[in-house]
Motif scaffolding. Structure first.
Motif, mmCIF file in Angstrom:
data_model
loop_
_atom_site.group_PDB
_atom_site.id
_atom_site.type_symbol
_atom_site.label_atom_id
_atom_site.label_comp_id
_atom_site.label_asym_id
_atom_site.label_seq_id
_atom_site.Cartn_x
_atom_site.Cartn_y
_atom_site.Cartn_z
ATOM 1 N N CYS A 1 0.832 -1.212 0.000
ATOM 2 C CA CYS A 1 0.000 0.000 0.000
ATOM 3 C C CYS A 1 0.860 1.253 0.000
ATOM 4 O O CYS A 1 0.546 2.240 -0.685
ATOM 5 N N PHE A 2 1.934 1.230 0.790
ATOM 6 C CA PHE A 2 2.842 2.383 0.791
ATOM 7 C C PHE A 2 3.466 2.573 -0.598
ATOM 8 O O PHE A 2 3.598 3.693 -1.090
ATOM 9 N N LEU A 3 3.840 1.453 -1.203
ATOM 10 C CA LEU A 3 4.426 1.510 -2.547
ATOM 11 C C LEU A 3 3.424 2.035 -3.557
ATOM 12 O O LEU A 3 3.790 2.787 -4.476
ATOM 13 N N ALA A 4 2.149 1.668 -3.408
ATOM 14 C CA ALA A 4 1.117 2.108 -4.353
ATOM 15 C C ALA A 4 1.059 3.632 -4.449
ATOM 16 O O ALA A 4 0.880 4.201 -5.540
ATOM 17 N N GLY A 5 1.214 4.308 -3.319
ATOM 18 C CA GLY A 5 1.200 5.759 -3.335
ATOM 19 C C GLY A 5 2.329 6.332 -4.165
ATOM 20 O O GLY A 5 2.149 7.308 -4.906
ATOM 21 N N ALA A 6 3.490 5.715 -4.057
ATOM 22 C CA ALA A 6 4.645 6.184 -4.822
ATOM 23 C C ALA A 6 4.472 5.897 -6.312
ATOM 24 O O ALA A 6 4.728 6.764 -7.162
ATOM 25 N N VAL A 7 4.007 4.694 -6.636
ATOM 26 C CA VAL A 7 3.855 4.321 -8.047
ATOM 27 C C VAL A 7 2.809 5.204 -8.728
ATOM 28 O O VAL A 7 3.009 5.682 -9.861
ATOM 29 N N ALA A 8 1.705 5.447 -8.061
ATOM 30 C CA ALA A 8 0.608 6.206 -8.659
ATOM 31 C C ALA A 8 0.977 7.664 -8.927
ATOM 32 O O ALA A 8 0.455 8.282 -9.857
ATOM 33 N N THR A 9 1.846 8.221 -8.132
ATOM 34 C CA THR A 9 2.163 9.649 -8.230
ATOM 35 C C THR A 9 3.543 9.937 -8.812
ATOM 36 O O THR A 9 3.867 11.091 -9.087
ATOM 37 N N GLY A 10 4.364 8.908 -8.965
ATOM 38 C CA GLY A 10 5.722 9.121 -9.452
ATOM 39 C C GLY A 10 6.694 9.586 -8.391
ATOM 40 O O GLY A 10 7.835 9.956 -8.703
ATOM 41 N N CYS A 11 6.274 9.579 -7.139
ATOM 42 C CA CYS A 11 7.145 10.014 -6.042
ATOM 43 C C CYS A 11 8.084 8.888 -5.614
ATOM 44 O O CYS A 11 7.794 7.703 -5.799
ATOM 45 N N GLY A 12 9.193 9.274 -5.023
ATOM 46 C CA GLY A 12 10.016 8.308 -4.316
ATOM 47 C C GLY A 12 9.458 8.087 -2.931
ATOM 48 O O GLY A 12 8.684 8.912 -2.419
ATOM 49 N N HIS A 13 9.800 6.969 -2.320
ATOM 50 C CA HIS A 13 9.316 6.762 -0.970
ATOM 51 C C HIS A 13 10.307 5.908 -0.184
ATOM 52 O O HIS A 13 11.126 5.179 -0.753
ATOM 53 N N GLN A 14 10.224 6.053 1.140
ATOM 54 C CA GLN A 14 11.100 5.325 2.049
ATOM 55 C C GLN A 14 10.311 4.946 3.283
ATOM 56 O O GLN A 14 9.554 5.768 3.820
ATOM 57 N N VAL A 15 10.470 3.705 3.737
ATOM 58 C CA VAL A 15 9.782 3.211 4.931
ATOM 59 C C VAL A 15 10.834 2.813 5.957
ATOM 60 O O VAL A 15 11.717 2.006 5.657
ATOM 61 N N GLU A 16 10.760 3.379 7.156
ATOM 62 C CA GLU A 16 11.718 3.077 8.206
ATOM 63 C C GLU A 16 10.998 2.742 9.506
ATOM 64 O O GLU A 16 10.036 3.415 9.888
#
Length: 392
Positions: free
Chosen positions: A258-273
């Motif tokens: 789900c966290f990845l989906a937000g990045a894929v849909a918008t073209g943003c990078g993302h990081q989970v820590e």
């Protein structure tokens, strides 16, 4: 049950210190401190045992607001956990002042019979239970290595001898996009706030497929700075819980998608820590819990039955990490909060009321008598000591 001599000795010891213990509870309650900043509360919790001759080790594991206080030199080493951190905005709405004062009372009582029972009493000041996982960090640092069994109690709306909890992990999710003017050229931006929206919608839809016991809850900690600027950075924090560690790992994997989906849909990078150590589920020792239940009944309390114990886990606690590697208990001692439950302002007020004071004194007696019975029951004493030897 404990011998008349030992059981009477520990109960009398708690009652003699009744005023001191209630004063300690009220003092910690009056000055709530957050995780890893409990400097006054940590010092207060040490005072009475230091005066009694306990040997104090400050900052075990490098945690400034942790301590270990030892008394005796017996072969059976028993730990008693004291918590004293509070919650942001609502103070001691989890009643950790009660935990600290009852733990001190238990330690003082057991010191009176340590030589008789071939016992070493260890009071552990464990910070940051609400956020930070102090016990998990102290376990990793070896602070519990020589301890055979560990006990503590928690206040709550009901009496529960064999309380259980959920496994827990917490993460910070950061999205990185690109700024642009929201009206002039929004197409030049990558909207990190939209990434959060997509992720949260995905999580909302996923909830239908959560396994029993799984849950997730989160907040947005940074959603952008101005409405006319496409946000280039956002952040949210999520807590995930499940009945056990295996189920939690499964949930973490699905939440990660789900966290990845937000990045894929918008073209943003993302990081989970991860923001703190994982909390494992409580696995209370059945024998110790049964002894504690009998002590509740002796005091005229009415602990809930096994079916309710199994059906209603009470949040999450880093004491679960302790009970995963050694025998231990984390019973709930009921106080009258007029219908309020933990983490509510009314419960914070009740945590310094008459029923909370009763919980401090009765709780200390019940824990002390439980440890006495452990020390005097050869088969159970051998069992917990063998468990410690197996960890070495």
């Amino acid at each position: 049950m404990p011998t008349a001599t030992a059981s009477t000795t520990v109960e009398d010891a708690v009652q003699r210190r009744r005023g001191d213990l209630i004063e300690l509870s009220h003092s910690i309650h009056a000055e709530p401190e957050l995780a890893f900043a409990e400097h006054r509360s940590c010092a207060k919790t040490q005072t009475l045992v230091a005066e009694r001759g306990f040997q104090i080790t400050s900052a075990p594991g490098g945690l400034d607001t942790a301590f270990r206080a030892d008394f005796g030199s017996g072969s059976l080493v028993v730990g008693i956990c004291a918590e004293y951190d509070a919650l942001p905005g609502i103070g001691h709405a989890c009643g950790h002042n009660i935990i600290a004062a009852s733990a001190v009372g238990t330690a003082l009582a057991l010191a009176e019979v340590a030589d008789e029972l071939d016992l070493t009493v260890v009071l552990l000041g464990t910070p940051a239970e609400e956020a930070g996982g102090g016990k998990a960090l102290m376990l990793e640092a070896g602070t519990f290595d020589d301890i055979a069994a560990t006990v503590m109690l928690h206040a709550g709306p009901l009496d529960i001898a064999r309380a259980r909890s959920l496994a827990l992990s917490q993460v910070a999710v950061e999205y990185i996009g690109r700024e642009a003017h929201a009206a002039v050229a929004p197409y030049l931006g990558l909207n990190a706030a939209d990434a959060i929206t997509v992720s949260q919608v995905a999580i909302g839809l996923l909830r239908q497929q959560f396994a029993p016991g799984q849950m997730a809850h989160g907040i947005v900690t940074d959603g952008g700075q101005a409405t006319n600027v496409i946000p280039a950075r956002t952040e949210m924090h999520y807590t995930m819980r499940a009945n056990d560690s295996g189920s939690l790992r499964e949930l973490e994997g699905r939440m990660s998608d789900c966290f990845l989906a937000g990045a894929v849909a918008t073209g943003c990078g993302h990081q989970v820590e991860a923001t703190e150590p994982s909390y494992l589920e409580l696995t209370p020792d059945q024998w110790l819990a049964d002894v504690f239940r009998s002590e509740m009944v002796r005091f005229g309390r009415n602990p809930v039955g096994p079916e309710i114990e199994a059906a209603f886990p009470l949040g999450s606690t880093d004491m679960g990490n302790v009970t995963q590697i050694m025998p231990g208990i984390h019973p709930i001692v009921g106080i009258d909060a007029e219908g309020a439950s933990i983490h509510q302002p009314a419960f914070a007020a009740a945590a310094a009321g008459p029923s909370a004071d009763r919980a401090v004194i009765e709780g200390a007696v019940m824990l002390a008598r439980t440890v006495v019975e452990l020390a005097q029951t050869p088969a159970e004493r051998d069992r917990v000591m063998a468990s410690k030897a197996a960890r070495a």
